[in-house]
Design a protein around this motif. Structure first.
Motif, short mmCIF file in Angstrom:
data_model
loop_
_atom_site.label_atom_id
_atom_site.label_comp_id
_atom_site.label_asym_id
_atom_site.label_seq_id
_atom_site.Cartn_x
_atom_site.Cartn_y
_atom_site.Cartn_z
N GLY A 42 -7.82 -0.41 4.48
CA GLY A 42 -6.44 -0.88 4.47
C GLY A 42 -5.40 0.20 4.20
O GLY A 42 -4.21 -0.09 4.21
N LEU A 43 -5.84 1.43 4.00
CA LEU A 43 -4.92 2.53 3.68
C LEU A 43 -3.83 2.69 4.74
O LEU A 43 -2.68 2.97 4.42
CB LEU A 43 -5.69 3.84 3.53
CG LEU A 43 -4.87 5.09 3.25
CD1 LEU A 43 -4.17 4.97 1.90
CD2 LEU A 43 -5.75 6.33 3.28
N PHE A 44 -4.20 2.51 6.00
CA PHE A 44 -3.25 2.77 7.09
C PHE A 44 -2.63 1.50 7.66
O PHE A 44 -1.99 1.53 8.71
CB PHE A 44 -3.95 3.56 8.20
CG PHE A 44 -4.56 4.85 7.72
CD1 PHE A 44 -3.78 5.84 7.14
CD2 PHE A 44 -5.93 5.05 7.81
CE1 PHE A 44 -4.34 7.02 6.67
CE2 PHE A 44 -6.50 6.23 7.34
CZ PHE A 44 -5.71 7.21 6.78
N SER A 89 -8.35 0.08 12.17
CA SER A 89 -7.92 -1.11 12.91
C SER A 89 -6.42 -1.30 12.68
O SER A 89 -5.90 -1.07 11.59
CB SER A 89 -8.70 -2.34 12.46
OG SER A 89 -8.42 -2.64 11.11
N GLY A 90 -5.73 -1.67 13.71
CA GLY A 90 -4.28 -1.82 13.62
C GLY A 90 -3.52 -0.59 14.06
O GLY A 90 -2.31 -0.65 14.25
N LEU A 91 -4.22 0.52 14.26
CA LEU A 91 -3.55 1.74 14.74
C LEU A 91 -3.64 1.80 16.26
O LEU A 91 -4.14 2.76 16.85
CB LEU A 91 -4.20 2.99 14.11
CG LEU A 91 -4.16 3.08 12.59
CD1 LEU A 91 -4.81 4.38 12.12
CD2 LEU A 91 -2.73 2.97 12.07
N SER A 92 -3.11 0.77 16.90
CA SER A 92 -3.30 0.61 18.35
C SER A 92 -2.59 1.67 19.18
O SER A 92 -2.90 1.84 20.35
CB SER A 92 -2.83 -0.78 18.78
OG SER A 92 -1.48 -0.98 18.41
N GLY A 142 0.82 -1.20 0.00
CA GLY A 142 0.00 0.00 0.00
C GLY A 142 0.85 1.25 0.00
O GLY A 142 2.08 1.20 0.03
N LEU A 143 0.19 2.34 0.03
CA LEU A 143 0.84 3.65 -0.04
C LEU A 143 1.88 3.87 1.06
O LEU A 143 2.93 4.45 0.83
CB LEU A 143 -0.23 4.75 0.02
CG LEU A 143 0.25 6.19 -0.07
CD1 LEU A 143 0.96 6.45 -1.40
CD2 LEU A 143 -0.92 7.15 0.08
N ALA A 197 -17.60 9.17 3.86
CA ALA A 197 -17.82 7.88 4.52
C ALA A 197 -16.47 7.28 4.90
O ALA A 197 -15.44 7.57 4.27
CB ALA A 197 -18.57 6.93 3.60
N LEU A 198 -16.49 6.45 5.94
CA LEU A 198 -15.28 5.77 6.40
C LEU A 198 -15.54 4.27 6.46
O LEU A 198 -16.56 3.85 7.02
CB LEU A 198 -14.90 6.26 7.81
CG LEU A 198 -14.56 7.75 7.94
CD1 LEU A 198 -14.45 8.13 9.40
CD2 LEU A 198 -13.27 8.06 7.21
N PRO A 199 -14.65 3.45 5.90
CA PRO A 199 -14.81 2.00 6.03
C PRO A 199 -14.71 1.58 7.50
O PRO A 199 -13.92 2.16 8.26
CB PRO A 199 -13.64 1.43 5.24
CG PRO A 199 -13.12 2.54 4.39
CD PRO A 199 -13.49 3.81 5.09
#
Length: 122
Positions: free
Chosen positions: A25-27, A52-55, A1-2, A45-47
């Motif tokens: 999945g961007l982040f 998730s994963g940005l704990s 990803g980016l 809108a936000l998925p």
């Protein structure tokens, strides 16, 4: 990803752009991210699993967008989150349990939305 390979990134500022959508999945892989600025865009809108994963995320800025709804569980797993800015959007309701499990939360900005009621237990 980016953002692949940027696992040490702590601050990501995407303010004042023309972003209208953010792909799921961007982040992914940004485990060290502490501050994420998405304010002053055109996001509508936000998925559900976007964050998730940005704990380690502590601050999330979403002000001045076009959000009319938030998915349930949007903030799940963000156990270190302290500040959330949702001011100046088009939110008319919030999902029940949106802030459940966010024991470090200190500030939530919801000014200038279209809220007519809040869910019980918010």
């Amino acid at each position: 990803g980016l953002f692949d390979g940027l696992s040490s990134l702590e601050v990501l500022a995407l303010h004042n752009n023309r972003l209208s959508a953010l792909p799921d999945g961007l982040f992914d892989g940004l485990w060290s991210l502490q501050q994420l600025g998405l304010d002053h865009n055109h996001i509508s809108a936000l998925p559900a699993g976007l964050f998730s994963g940005l704990s380690n995320l502590q601050e999330l800025w979403l002000e001045h967008n076009s959000l009319s709804a938030l998915p349930a569980g949007l903030f799940d797993g963000l156990s270190h989150l302290q500040k959330v800015g949702l001011d100046y959007n088009h939110l008319s309701a919030l999902p029940a349990g949106l802030f459940d499990g966010l024991s470090h939360l200190q500030k939530v900005g919801l000014d200038y939305n279209h809220l007519s009621a809040l869910p019980a237990g918010l």
